[in-house]
Design a protein around this motif. Structure first.
Motif: not given
Length: 73
Positions: A1-6, A22-23, A27-32
C-alpha cells in the motif's frame, strides 16, 4: 500500500500523531493510498515554513520558476 507523507519545509514526514487515513476511489471503493493525517503540529509547521519561504529565495523567484518547481515535486 502506498503511503503519502506530508511535505513540509522540503522534507517528507509522517504526522506527529502517527495516524493515516485511507484515500478511497469513489468510483469503485478501492483504497488508493494511505495519507498522513495532518493535525495542529503539521499545520503550524507548514505555515511557519511558508512564511519563512516568502522572505527567502522562494519569495524572490519568478512565478513561472515556482510553477516549474512545483511540477517537479
Amino acid at each position: 500500500m502506498n503511503k503519502v507523507q506530508h511535505y513540509i519545509n522540503g522534507q517528507f514526514m509522517d504526522s506527529s500523531c502517527g495516524e493515516f487515513f485511507e484515500n478511497i476511489n469513489p468510483m469503485n471503493g478501492k483504497i488508493l493510498s494511505q495519507v498522513a493525517l495532518g493535525r495542529e503540529d503539521e499545520v503550524n509547521a507548514a505555515v511557519a515554513a511558508a512564511k519563512a519561504a516568502l522572505t527567502g529565495e522562494w519569495g524572490q523567484m519568478k512565478l513561472n520558476d515556482r510553477i516549474a518547481m512545483m511540477y517537479e515535486i
